[in-house]
Design a protein around this motif. Structure first.
Motif, PDB file in Angstrom:
ATOM      1  N   SER A  49      42.174  48.845  -6.586  1.00  0.00           N
ATOM      2  CA  SER A  49      42.359  49.600  -5.646  1.00  0.00           C
ATOM      3  C   SER A  49      41.568  49.926  -4.519  1.00  0.00           C
ATOM      4  CB  SER A  49      42.187  51.121  -6.754  1.00  0.00           C
ATOM      5  OG  SER A  49      43.776  51.247  -7.292  1.00  0.00           O
ATOM      6  N   ALA A  86      39.071  49.203  -0.874  1.00  0.00           N
ATOM      7  CA  ALA A  86      39.823  48.232  -0.037  1.00  0.00           C
ATOM      8  C   ALA A  86      38.828  46.830   0.518  1.00  0.00           C
ATOM      9  CB  ALA A  86      39.323  49.431   1.512  1.00  0.00           C
ATOM     10  N   ASP A  88      49.895  49.532  -0.637  1.00  0.00           N
ATOM     11  CA  ASP A  88      51.395  49.675   0.249  1.00  0.00           C
ATOM     12  C   ASP A  88      50.926  49.458   1.381  1.00  0.00           C
ATOM     13  OD1 ASP A  88      52.974  51.397   1.825  1.00  0.00           O
ATOM     14  OD2 ASP A  88      52.179  53.399   1.292  1.00  0.00           O
ATOM     15  N   ARG A 137      52.082  50.698   4.518  1.00  0.00           N
ATOM     16  CA  ARG A 137      51.893  51.415   5.247  1.00  0.00           C
ATOM     17  C   ARG A 137      50.524  52.103   5.254  1.00  0.00           C
ATOM     18  NH1 ARG A 137      56.031  52.971   8.192  1.00  0.00           N
ATOM     19  NH2 ARG A 137      57.979  52.383   7.324  1.00  0.00           N
ATOM     20  N   GLN A 138      49.732  51.765   3.993  1.00  0.00           N
ATOM     21  CA  GLN A 138      48.257  51.820   3.745  1.00  0.00           C
ATOM     22  C   GLN A 138      47.157  51.105   3.927  1.00  0.00           C
ATOM     23  OE1 GLN A 138      47.062  55.442   3.364  1.00  0.00           O
ATOM     24  NE2 GLN A 138      50.198  55.733   3.699  1.00  0.00           N
ATOM     25  N   ASN A 139      47.627  49.571   4.552  1.00  0.00           N
ATOM     26  CA  ASN A 139      46.522  48.570   4.053  1.00  0.00           C
ATOM     27  C   ASN A 139      47.209  48.418   5.396  1.00  0.00           C
ATOM     28  OD1 ASN A 139      45.402  46.831   3.543  1.00  0.00           O
ATOM     29  ND2 ASN A 139      44.729  47.103   1.234  1.00  0.00           N
ATOM     30  N   SER A 192      54.216  48.296   8.675  1.00  0.00           N
ATOM     31  CA  SER A 192      52.994  48.781   8.394  1.00  0.00           C
ATOM     32  C   SER A 192      53.302  50.155   9.252  1.00  0.00           C
ATOM     33  CB  SER A 192      51.543  48.127   8.846  1.00  0.00           C
ATOM     34  OG  SER A 192      51.690  47.776  10.487  1.00  0.00           O
TER      35      SER A 192
END
Length: 206
Positions: free
Chosen positions: A68, A70, A109, A111-113, A145
């Motif tokens: 999880s 970054a 996701d 849209r989050q990455n 994205s």
């Protein structure tokens, strides 16, 4: 007033590292935390956990924490860490493996990455045609994205559209995609390992 905090004692848990060794041939257990990977990495400023911490978490069995993070997506696979490791641990390869596992477990996701969104759109383009179609790639990336919303809000979207038109007018940005001659060979690279094994078994029995 001093607050009393409960200490959590973590014990080594090699379940994750055994799976990594079996699936990738990489041995995180060889790490003795010299931190040469972290000291040589040019992207630690953008990471939530340093490369040596990623390895340490794996040795403690905290695989979900790693998947999880970054950090695994910030890694550019420059292989500085792999080159500097005194125990020859393929840390860049380990980051690639962790990306694959995060994707397989549905932990990312688009849209989050944004890195994952571009990575996914790029590979889908290769799998579809055998080469990248830049115009379509950027459209899919922007839509999947949601990056177009932020660019529309700050005005940079119009700058990119103007740049695209300028590239097209100079013949640098095609409007029609082109494939490769031997597309099936490229698509076999994207086949699942189980599919590849089944094909080998079938051919061997003929």
């Amino acid at each position: 007033m001093n607050e009393v905090m409960d200490e959590v004692v973590l014990e080594p848990n090699y379940d994750a590292t055994k799976r990594i060794l079996a699936l990738s041939g990489i041995q995180p257990e060889l790490c003795y935390q010299c931190r040469k990977c972290t000291s040589g990495c040019p992207l630690t400023f953008a990471m939530d956990y340093y490369p040596d911490q990623i390895v340490r978490y794996l040795l403690l069995g905290l695989e979900d924490k790693v998947l999880s993070s970054a950090t695994i997506w910030v890694c550019s696979s420059c292989e500085t860490c792999t080159t500097r490791c005194p125990n020859d641990i393929d840390i860049a390869g380990l980051m690639d493996y962790l990306k694959q596992q995060a994707h397989a477990k549905g932990l990312v996701d688009p849209r989050q990455n944004l890195t994952y969104a571009f990575h996914k759109a790029f590979l889908e383009d290769i799998a579809r045609r055998g080469r990248v179609f830049e115009t379509g790639l950027m459209q899919r990336y922007m839509l999947s994205s949601g990056a177009w919303k932020a660019k529309l809000a700050d005005g940079t979207l119009w700058d990119e559209i103007r740049l695209g038109v300028a590239l097209w007018s100079r013949g640098r940005l095609p409007l029609r995609p082109r494939g490769v001659r031997h597309l099936a060979e490229v698509q076999r690279l994207f086949a699942k390992p189980t599919q590849c094994r089944e094909k080998k078994d079938t051919s061997a029995s003929l």
